[in-house]
Scaffold this active site. Structure first.
Site, PDB file in Angstrom:
ATOM      1  N   SER A 186       0.783  -1.231   0.000  1.00  0.00           N
ATOM      2  CA  SER A 186       0.000   0.000   0.000  1.00  0.00           C
ATOM      3  C   SER A 186       0.814   1.280   0.000  1.00  0.00           C
ATOM      4  O   SER A 186       0.322   2.314  -0.434  1.00  0.00           O
ATOM      5  CB  SER A 186      -0.949   0.008   1.205  1.00  0.00           C
ATOM      6  OG  SER A 186      -0.219  -0.047   2.420  1.00  0.00           O
ATOM      7  N   HIS A 214      -5.871  -3.795  -1.727  1.00  0.00           N
ATOM      8  CA  HIS A 214      -5.613  -2.696  -2.665  1.00  0.00           C
ATOM      9  C   HIS A 214      -5.627  -3.171  -4.121  1.00  0.00           C
ATOM     10  O   HIS A 214      -5.002  -2.540  -4.981  1.00  0.00           O
ATOM     11  CB  HIS A 214      -4.277  -2.032  -2.341  1.00  0.00           C
ATOM     12  CG  HIS A 214      -4.333  -1.146  -1.146  1.00  0.00           C
ATOM     13  ND1 HIS A 214      -4.769   0.167  -1.189  1.00  0.00           N
ATOM     14  CD2 HIS A 214      -4.015  -1.377   0.156  1.00  0.00           C
ATOM     15  CE1 HIS A 214      -4.701   0.704   0.014  1.00  0.00           C
ATOM     16  NE2 HIS A 214      -4.245  -0.205   0.850  1.00  0.00           N
ATOM     17  N   LYS A 245     -12.555  -0.307   0.359  1.00  0.00           N
ATOM     18  CA  LYS A 245     -11.738   0.442  -0.600  1.00  0.00           C
ATOM     19  C   LYS A 245     -12.465   0.484  -1.948  1.00  0.00           C
ATOM     20  O   LYS A 245     -13.458   1.183  -2.068  1.00  0.00           O
ATOM     21  CB  LYS A 245     -10.337  -0.173  -0.683  1.00  0.00           C
ATOM     22  CG  LYS A 245      -9.530   0.022   0.605  1.00  0.00           C
ATOM     23  CD  LYS A 245      -8.133  -0.516   0.510  1.00  0.00           C
ATOM     24  CE  LYS A 245      -7.271  -0.113   1.706  1.00  0.00           C
ATOM     25  NZ  LYS A 245      -7.771  -0.596   3.000  1.00  0.00           N
TER      26      LYS A 245
END
Length: 397
Positions: A186, A214, A245
């Protein structure tokens, strides 16, 4: 009693501020989107948001919001219980089945966050007879989860396959071995070499676990994450991820894995057994998110175009961007105080970003982590680049 430690804590906070490492929290008075309204500190008003995990721009997507509103009427606000008591609704089972199908796994178990998901895996599956081999740059939730287990702990340098193989050779006496890695790291936007990891796992008889927080939703041809990108969806044993996310940006996490692993987690995983069920409104809206992802790749294509444009323009302007194609585009600064000041100057120019410094990243590697979104327009991206150039000049660079 607290009076005895008050001064020590205050001194520690002063040290953090003096080192330029203090992390203030800015208040947003609008929905999460490409542009947000900052209500206090720095430059109040509407600014472009380039620091959210809202990769696909779904946090305020009309269809997702509508699904959430409908879910409140149908399923209520919260479960007020854990899953095995009276905290399981049809919508939770539907979401688990959809995630399993989307990721090509046998079963899925929902958690209140991916931090909890990672915290619930290692202690359940591994004991003192086992070994876990972890990438040195894995997320803090993986590190903390490993600490909760009694397994022997081994690390290998970031994406270093020679060192991973050495650790596999050194742990051949273990009953079970689990290799664990972030799919995307990340702070850097680097992607784990999953095909090589799976090859080594096959050679040495180890399991593979990937935290794909991610990546899921936008990495890979169908947005199924780094296992799809590398063609190893059938070779990864455990996938953890978040709904917070790209998949709508709310909260919640999951473990998608072999059916026996999920069954054992339902019986023994403490964050699952002792935490309230995921709010039904999030579960229902997440089903709509998966519908959107499976019907069209337009959002993924727009995100890729925005990412390429930003990386190209910033490189041409002389900024150091860590290489890659991911929507995380770290602008390397080095000095922590300078990174923080540059973020302030950018906010004054209408671009909301954050300076990252120790302990989030190593000493001397402070950066501004820019995160692109499908919600950004071409003009938004070009405006952000112009703001970086102007802020750098104001900083005297």
């Amino acid at each position: 009693m607290f009076d005895n430690v008050r001064e020590d804590i205050a001194a520690t906070l002063d040290e953090i501020r003096e080192a330029g490492l203090f992390k203030p929290e800015r208040v947003i008075g609008s929905p999460q989107s490409a542009a947000v309204t900052v209500t206090g500190g720095g430059r109040p008003g509407e600014v472009l948001n380039f620091c959210a995990n809202n990769y696909l721009g779904l946090a305020d997507h009309p269809a997702v919001v509508a699904a959430a509103k409908d879910a409140l009427d149908r399923w209520g606000y919260g479960m007020a219980s854990v899953r095995f008591i009276c905290g399981t609704q049809d919508v939770h089972k539907q979401l688990e089945e959809r995630i399993s199908a989307f990721l090509g796994q046998e079963d899925t178990i929902l958690y209140s966050s991916c931090f909890d998901a990672n915290g619930g895996v290692f202690e359940t599956l591994l004991d003192e007879r086992d070994a876990v081999i972890s990438d040195a740059l894995n997320h803090a939730s993986i590190i903390d989860g490993i600490r909760l287990s009694k397994a022997r702990r081994h690390r290998y340098a970031n994406r270093d396959m020679a060192e991973l193989e050495a650790q596999l050779k050194a742990t051949q006496d273990a009953r079970r071995r689990l290799i664990v890695t972030d799919g995307v790291f990340s702070m850097d936007g680097y992607i784990a070499p999953l095909r090589e990891i799976c090859d080594l796992a096959d050679r040495y008889g180890a399991m593979v676990m990937v935290d794909d927080s991610h990546a899921v939703g936008f990495v890979g041809p169908g947005g199924r994450g780094t296992p799809e990108l590398h063609g190893v969806m059938d070779r990864v044993d455990i996938i953890t991820g978040t709904l917070g996310k790209a998949l709508g940006g709310a909260s919640g996490g999951y473990v998608a894995a072999r059916s026996e692993i999920v069954a054992l987690l339902r019986q023994r995983s403490r964050p699952y057994l002792f935490s309230n069920s995921l709010a039904p409104v999030i579960a229902a809206a997440s089903l709509t998110v998966l519908d959107l992802l499976e019907k069209s790749g337009d959002l993924r294509e727009r995100l890729a175009a925005n990412t390429q444009l930003f990386r190209t323009k910033m490189t041409e302007a002389g900024f150091e961007i860590l290489p890659g194609e991911h929507a995380i585009a770290p602008v390397m600064i080095g000095d922590a105080a300078k990174a923080g000041r540059l973020a302030e100057l950018l906010l004054e120019r209408g671009v909301y970003v954050i300076g990252f410094s120790y302990p989030v990243v190593p000493h001397g590697q402070a950066r501004i982590r820019v995160q692109l979104s499908a919600a950004h327009s071409t003009e938004d991206v070009e405006r952000a680049v112009a703001a970086f150039i102007d802020a750098r000049a104001a900083l005297g660079e």
